[in-house]
Design a protein around this motif. Structure first.
Motif, PDB file in Angstrom:
ATOM      1  N   ARG A   1      34.793  46.927  84.429  1.00 34.84           N
ATOM      2  CA  ARG A   1      35.778  46.549  83.407  1.00 34.84           C
ATOM      3  C   ARG A   1      36.696  47.713  83.091  1.00 34.84           C
ATOM      4  O   ARG A   1      37.910  47.532  82.944  1.00 34.84           O
ATOM      5  N   GLU A   2      36.120  48.926  82.990  1.00 34.45           N
ATOM      6  CA  GLU A   2      36.939  50.104  82.711  1.00 34.45           C
ATOM      7  C   GLU A   2      37.900  50.379  83.853  1.00 34.45           C
ATOM      8  O   GLU A   2      39.062  50.715  83.626  1.00 34.45           O
TER       9      GLU A   2
ATOM     10  N   GLU B   1      39.119  48.158  86.008  1.00 36.61           N
ATOM     11  CA  GLU B   1      40.154  47.125  85.999  1.00 36.61           C
ATOM     12  C   GLU B   1      41.208  47.417  84.945  1.00 36.61           C
ATOM     13  O   GLU B   1      42.400  47.230  85.184  1.00 36.61           O
TER      14      GLU B   1
ATOM     15  N   GLU C   1      28.792  46.736  85.584  1.00 41.30           N
ATOM     16  CA  GLU C   1      29.723  45.807  84.937  1.00 41.30           C
ATOM     17  C   GLU C   1      30.673  46.552  84.013  1.00 41.30           C
ATOM     18  O   GLU C   1      31.878  46.300  84.002  1.00 41.30           O
ATOM     19  N   ARG C   2      30.132  47.459  83.240  1.00 40.34           N
ATOM     20  CA  ARG C   2      30.947  48.223  82.295  1.00 40.34           C
ATOM     21  C   ARG C   2      31.967  49.084  83.043  1.00 40.34           C
ATOM     22  O   ARG C   2      33.134  49.129  82.697  1.00 40.34           O
TER      23      ARG C   2
END
Length: 105
Positions: A65-66, A68, A61-62
């Protein structure tokens, strides 16, 4: 006498908040030991309890996000470069043909 404001690292805050959660010492004891106001320790403890689950969130998930965020930045840069290219195409004088060895416009 006025003291200069001290900035604490995230690791230090985490360690003090864990000590407060542990419960072996009271917040007042931690406050005097670390020379920090008790309300500040309570705030760090509350923040650790609230944000604790996100610390153990999956790396996928992390990383997503990075990625994106990086993609958005790159698309923005591509858009800027396209605009500059179009502007340069408009402003440059195209060479139409070559006659008798002399460039004409």
């Amino acid at each position: 006498m006025v003291r200069k404001r001290r900035r604490r690292t995230a690791a230090y805050k985490f360690r003090v908040a864990l000590e407060a959660l542990e419960g072996s010492k009271t917040i007042c004891q931690l406050s005097s030991e670390h020379e920090i106001h008790a309300n500040l320790i309570r705030a760090w403890k509350r923040q650790l309890l609230e944000d604790g689950p996100s610390v153990f969130a999956s790396n996928g998930e992390r990383k997503q996000r990075e990625q994106e965020a990086q993609e958005a930045e790159l698309y923005e840069q591509i858009g800027r470069l396209k605009m500059e290219l179009e502007w340069l195409k408009k402003k440059s004088c195209p060479l139409r043909s070559v006659r008798d060895g002399v460039w004409s416009m």
